[in-house]
Design an enzyme around this catalytic site. Structure first.
Site, short mmCIF file in Angstrom:
data_model
loop_
_atom_site.label_atom_id
_atom_site.label_comp_id
_atom_site.label_asym_id
_atom_site.label_seq_id
_atom_site.Cartn_x
_atom_site.Cartn_y
_atom_site.Cartn_z
NE ARG A 151 -3.77 -2.16 2.35
CZ ARG A 151 -4.71 -2.56 1.48
NH1 ARG A 151 -5.05 -1.79 0.48
NH2 ARG A 151 -5.30 -3.74 1.62
CG ASN A 192 3.89 9.14 -11.88
OD1 ASN A 192 3.06 9.37 -12.75
ND2 ASN A 192 3.59 9.12 -10.60
CG HIS A 228 6.72 2.97 -8.32
ND1 HIS A 228 7.92 3.64 -8.39
CD2 HIS A 228 5.77 3.92 -8.18
CE1 HIS A 228 7.71 4.95 -8.27
NE2 HIS A 228 6.40 5.13 -8.15
P1 5GP Z 1 6.08 8.27 -7.69
O1 5GP Z 1 5.78 9.69 -7.33
O2 5GP Z 1 7.56 8.00 -7.71
O3 5GP Z 1 5.39 7.79 -8.92
O4 5GP Z 1 5.44 7.40 -6.54
C1 5GP Z 1 6.08 7.15 -5.35
C2 5GP Z 1 5.02 6.77 -4.36
O5 5GP Z 1 5.66 6.16 -3.25
C3 5GP Z 1 4.22 7.94 -3.82
O6 5GP Z 1 2.85 7.77 -4.13
C4 5GP Z 1 4.49 7.91 -2.31
O7 5GP Z 1 3.36 8.22 -1.54
C5 5GP Z 1 4.97 6.48 -2.10
N1 5GP Z 1 5.90 6.33 -0.99
C6 5GP Z 1 6.96 7.14 -0.69
N2 5GP Z 1 7.61 6.67 0.38
C7 5GP Z 1 6.96 5.53 0.77
C8 5GP Z 1 7.19 4.62 1.83
O8 5GP Z 1 8.11 4.72 2.64
N3 5GP Z 1 6.32 3.58 1.91
C9 5GP Z 1 5.28 3.42 1.04
N4 5GP Z 1 4.49 2.37 1.19
N5 5GP Z 1 5.05 4.27 0.01
C10 5GP Z 1 5.87 5.32 -0.11
#
Ligand code: 5GP
Length: 115
Positions: A29, A88, A101
């Protein structure tokens, strides 16, 4: 590639709410959910900073990430209702964690169109 939060989650050095795991894929999650269901699907055994770092040889693994997301949606019963998968890529694409991811979001109407 530098060590990221997601590397640490995969190695179980950081806690996460893991909802799915197989040989290739881990899903957990999102810590700041943008929808009632907001999961992140990551490749476990091969790390990429961004989608740009994937090549032909990674096509199967990329497919597995998406199929893991759709099979989770089917298993949880919201596939027919609908969901959104997002990758992204780099800062211009809104990426903040540089470990490839797939976001899976569901449980609310995805009103904002992205294309
Ligand atoms: P991005 O912006 O790189 O596409 O998505 C990164 C996602 O990772 C964000 O939605 C953010 O909320 C999530 N995220 C960042 N740090 C952590 C963490 O320590 N644990 C979890 N489960 N999600 C995280």
């Amino acid at each position: 590639m530098t060590d990221t939060i997601f590397d640490k989650i995969i190695r179980r050095e950081l806690p996460a709410d893991i909802v799915y795991e197989d040989d290739d894929v881990l899903a957990f999650r999102d810590i700041h959910p943008q929808a009632p269901v907001h999961l992140l699907f990551v490749p476990k055994r091969k790390a990429f900073a961004t989608l740009n770092d994937c090549g032909e040889a990674d096509a199967e693994l990329l497919g597995k990430l998406l199929l893991a997301a759709s099979s989770y949606a089917k298993g949880e019963g919201f596939a027919e209702d609908g969901y959104r998968c997002v990758i992204n890529c780099n800062r211009g694409g809104g990426q903040t964690v540089f470990y490839l991811h797939v976001h899976l979001m569901a449980g609310r109407q995805m009103a904002e169109r992205m294309v």
